[in-house]
Design a protein around this motif. Structure first.
Motif, PDB file in Angstrom:
ATOM      1  N   ILE A 292       0.855  -1.180   0.000  1.00 41.59           N
ATOM      2  CA  ILE A 292       0.000   0.000   0.000  1.00 41.59           C
ATOM      3  C   ILE A 292       0.895   1.235   0.000  1.00 41.59           C
ATOM      4  CG2 ILE A 292      -1.717   1.292   1.328  1.00 41.59           C
ATOM      5  CD1 ILE A 292      -2.748  -1.465   2.319  1.00 41.59           C
ATOM      6  N   SER A 293       0.598   2.163  -0.920  1.00 41.33           N
ATOM      7  CA  SER A 293       1.387   3.385  -1.047  1.00 41.33           C
ATOM      8  C   SER A 293       0.459   4.535  -1.426  1.00 41.33           C
ATOM      9  CB  SER A 293       2.459   3.203  -2.126  1.00 41.33           C
ATOM     10  OG  SER A 293       1.858   3.111  -3.398  1.00 41.33           O
ATOM     11  N   ASP A 294       1.032   5.653  -1.803  1.00 40.84           N
ATOM     12  CA  ASP A 294       0.221   6.788  -2.250  1.00 40.84           C
ATOM     13  C   ASP A 294      -0.326   6.586  -3.659  1.00 40.84           C
ATOM     14  OD1 ASP A 294       0.629   8.098   0.141  1.00 40.84           O
ATOM     15  OD2 ASP A 294       2.328   9.274  -0.591  1.00 40.84           O
ATOM     16  N   ALA A 295       0.241   5.631  -4.392  1.00 40.70           N
ATOM     17  CA  ALA A 295      -0.218   5.343  -5.756  1.00 40.70           C
ATOM     18  C   ALA A 295      -1.424   4.397  -5.721  1.00 40.70           C
ATOM     19  CB  ALA A 295       0.915   4.685  -6.549  1.00 40.70           C
ATOM     20  N   VAL A 296      -2.113   4.264  -6.847  1.00 40.52           N
ATOM     21  CA  VAL A 296      -3.207   3.297  -6.983  1.00 40.52           C
ATOM     22  C   VAL A 296      -2.573   1.911  -6.979  1.00 40.52           C
ATOM     23  CG1 VAL A 296      -5.019   2.431  -8.511  1.00 40.52           C
ATOM     24  CG2 VAL A 296      -4.712   4.900  -8.197  1.00 40.52           C
ATOM     25  N   GLU A 297      -3.001   1.058  -6.061  1.00 39.82           N
ATOM     26  CA  GLU A 297      -2.376  -0.258  -5.902  1.00 39.82           C
ATOM     27  C   GLU A 297      -2.698  -1.217  -7.040  1.00 39.82           C
ATOM     28  OE1 GLU A 297      -1.718   1.821  -2.376  1.00 39.82           O
ATOM     29  OE2 GLU A 297      -3.611   1.575  -3.436  1.00 39.82           O
ATOM     30  N   LEU A 298      -3.925  -1.197  -7.527  1.00 40.64           N
ATOM     31  CA  LEU A 298      -4.344  -2.144  -8.571  1.00 40.64           C
ATOM     32  C   LEU A 298      -4.977  -1.382  -9.737  1.00 40.64           C
ATOM     33  CD1 LEU A 298      -5.936  -4.690  -6.088  1.00 40.64           C
ATOM     34  CD2 LEU A 298      -3.797  -5.026  -7.349  1.00 40.64           C
ATOM     35  N   PRO A 299      -4.146  -0.715 -10.562  1.00 39.17           N
ATOM     36  CA  PRO A 299      -4.708   0.010 -11.707  1.00 39.17           C
ATOM     37  C   PRO A 299      -5.227  -0.976 -12.757  1.00 39.17           C
ATOM     38  CG  PRO A 299      -2.299   0.069 -11.758  1.00 39.17           C
ATOM     39  CD  PRO A 299      -2.690  -0.602 -10.474  1.00 39.17           C
ATOM     40  N   GLY A 300      -6.390  -0.679 -13.303  1.00 40.17           N
ATOM     41  CA  GLY A 300      -6.944  -1.519 -14.362  1.00 40.17           C
ATOM     42  C   GLY A 300      -7.291  -2.928 -13.924  1.00 40.17           C
TER      43      GLY A 300
END
Length: 188
Positions: free
Chosen positions: A61-69
């Motif tokens: 888990i981070s500041d980015a989207v964990e599971l894009p698409g």
């Protein structure tokens, strides 16, 4: 006087120890999505059988989207230590089904590196989702009848449990897309 200070110090330490022992345990902090699995089921498209669509993990888990698409580019899944948001990104003309009937279910299993003890739909969830959320017990399993993509497993075990989000009858992806809608789960 020395005896009084010693007795007072002992009483304080005993009281502090009892207070600490009476406090509830703090749950482990979730820092990783160990597994994300999507099963799809429809009376015509899958003959009423659940089929594996996508499976990913582990993802920190981070500041980015964990599971894009995730799930054939249908959702971006963003996770924090206590919430999960599925934002609809699908190009609807590429989907066979956009209005879910009573035979249509999308099941999303999310497992983490720590046990989840409660979960609920957030009030920010788009009203055009007909969805439920439930806790997956540690050690639970899920099995599909096959996979849409060769090589994807059909059997999954959720060591720490997790949450199951079921999207079903009445969900209208067209209206959700028009709203820029998403589904959010708050959990502990």
């Amino acid at each position: 006087m020395t005896h009084s200070k010693t007795t007072l110090a002992a009483a304080f330490l005993t009281s502090a120890a009892l207070s600490f022992a009476a406090m509830p345990a703090i749950a482990d902090t979730i820092s990783t999505v160990t597994q994300a699995v999507n099963f799809f089921e429809n009376g015509q498209a899958t003959g009423g059988n659940p089929m594996t669509v996508d499976a990913k993990g582990p993802v920190e888990i981070s500041d980015a989207v964990e599971l894009p698409g995730f799930a054939f580019a249908v959702y971006d899944v963003d996770v924090t230590g206590d919430s999960l948001t599925m934002t609809l990104i699908a190009q609807l003309e590429k989907l066979q089904i956009t209005l879910y009937d009573d035979t249509t279910f999308d099941r999303y299993y999310f497992a983490f590196d720590a046990e989840v003890t409660s979960a609920e739909l957030s009030d920010t969830t788009d009203e055009n989702f007909s969805a439920t959320v439930e806790i997956i017990e540690p050690g639970a399993t899920a099995t599909s009848m096959g996979a849409f993509v060769e090589g994807l497993p059909t059997d999954y075990t959720f060591e720490n449990g997790g949450i199951l989000v079921t999207v079903g009858e009445g969900t209208d992806l067209t209206k959700i897309s028009e709203n820029g809608g998403s589904l959010t789960i708050n959990f502990q």
